[in-house]
Design an enzyme around this catalytic site. Structure first.
Site, short mmCIF file in Angstrom:
data_model
loop_
_atom_site.label_atom_id
_atom_site.label_comp_id
_atom_site.label_asym_id
_atom_site.label_seq_id
_atom_site.Cartn_x
_atom_site.Cartn_y
_atom_site.Cartn_z
N SER A 233 0.79 -1.23 0.00
CA SER A 233 0.00 0.00 0.00
C SER A 233 0.83 1.29 0.00
O SER A 233 0.27 2.37 -0.20
CB SER A 233 -0.96 0.01 1.19
OG SER A 233 -0.26 0.02 2.41
N LYS A 278 -6.00 4.81 8.15
CA LYS A 278 -4.91 5.63 7.61
C LYS A 278 -5.27 7.12 7.61
O LYS A 278 -4.40 7.96 7.79
CB LYS A 278 -4.54 5.14 6.21
CG LYS A 278 -3.88 3.77 6.26
CD LYS A 278 -3.49 3.24 4.89
CE LYS A 278 -2.81 1.88 5.04
NZ LYS A 278 -2.35 1.34 3.74
#
Length: 338
Positions: A233, A278
């Site tokens: 990611s 996140k």
């Protein structure tokens, strides 16, 4: 007497908490991790400096215990996943960790490819062998090869890609014995394995999943010290940081810019897990802009989830949808410098 009761109750609670931390449940729990500045992590040789910063974002993932399970039920930004949602069928914890580290390695390669192509700098490849991702239980390689092994010779032959290895094995017969030369924990080993017919392919094999183990060679050189961060990611943000150090123009424009997303060698940004966590991590780190995978405007895209989370936590951080590396650069080109 009352003080003794309070102390006894406190000690009992502490003991229960300690015991609960060791008793794992059949779940994984993820929660907000960190937002890390990429300047100290990514180093392009003689690269240009930047006024602001690009930041990767992480989630903290681990096996759930009683305490973390209870916390996940109470905290909207702690997520619970069943084991089969995280690990593949018959995949061990070791194999899962190896796969995550390989995905990180692949994401770094794709980030380098994307950035150097954008900067019109040539890329070369050096092939090292075959990287074992996992070994299927009950197959001939079980107990002889392990996830993380690097096979660099088969019957004394070196190959240029995993495709050549597969073609070589396909030309053999069931029962033929193949000698593998491999590296494990910096030690060279050899093992002989008899081929068995694989049900899924109808061809002989030993029962391993594999990928190419190759190294990108570029000039100027670039190093990415991702340490024990796993998964793909961070690829997109790596590519931004690399490109920003390669070119004279500073695309940070003086801002703290976070983001997430996989990236392939053509600069296409892909979906990731844990976007909500996140966003929380980036907000805590003071990020002013956050790039989120748009997934071509899909209703359940990372971008839409990020916008919802940003609204829920009341952040002033601007959420920007992106599908490609070029889109991100176009946005930064139009961004007014601080």
């Amino acid at each position: 007497m009352r003080n003794k009761y309070i102390i006894r109750s406190f000690m009992t609670a502490v003991i229960i908490l300690i015991i609960s931390s060791f008793y794992t449940l059949p779940y994984y729990v993820s929660k907000p991790g960190l937002a890390k500045e990429l300047g100290p992590i990514v180093q392009v040789e003689n690269g240009y400096e930047e006024a602001g910063s690009f930041m990767l974002t992480t989630v903290r993932m681990g096996k759930a215990n009683i305490y973390s399970y209870a916390m996940a039920k109470l905290n909207p930004y702690h997520e619970l996943y069943e084991i089969d949602e995280i690990r593949r069928e018959n995949e061990t914890v070791e194999e899962y960790n190896v796969r995550q580290l390989h995905l990180m390695s692949s994401s770094k390669q794709s980030a380098i490819e994307t950035a150097y192509k954008k900067a019109n700098i040539p890329i070369h490849y050096k092939y090292h062998g075959i990287f074992v991702l996992n070994v299927k239980p009950g197959m001939p390689a079980d107990g002889k090869l392990k996830a993380g092994d690097r096979i660099f010779k088969v019957d004394g032959n070196e190959f240029e890609s995993s495709d050549q290895f597969i073609k070589y094995i396909a030309g053999k017969n069931e029962g033929d014995v193949i000698e593998f030369t491999y590296e494990r924990q910096k030690k060279i080993n050899e093992t002989k394995i008899a081929l068995q017919m694989l049900q899924e392919t109808g061809k002989p094999g030993v029962g391993i999943s594999l990928v190419d183990d190759k190294e990108i060679e570029v000039n100027p050189n670039v190093t990415i010290n991702s340490e024990d961060i796993g998964g793909p990611s961070a690829g997109f943000m790596f590519s931004l940081e690399i490109y920003n150090q390669l070119v004279e123009e500073d695309y940070t424009r003086g801002y703290k810019i976070a983001g997430t997303g996989t990236i392939n060698s053509n600069g296409v940004i892909g979906r990731i897990g844990g976007i909500e966590q996140k966003i929380v991590a980036a907000d805590k780190a003071g990020a002013e802009i956050f790039f989120a995978p748009n997934e071509s405007g899909a209703q359940d895209s990372n971008y839409n989830a990020a916008v919802k989370t940003a609204k829920d936590i009341g952040t002033k951080m601007k959420i920007v949808p992106v599908d490609t590396f070029d889109e991100a650069i176009d946005y930064l080109n139009k961004l007014k410098s601080k």
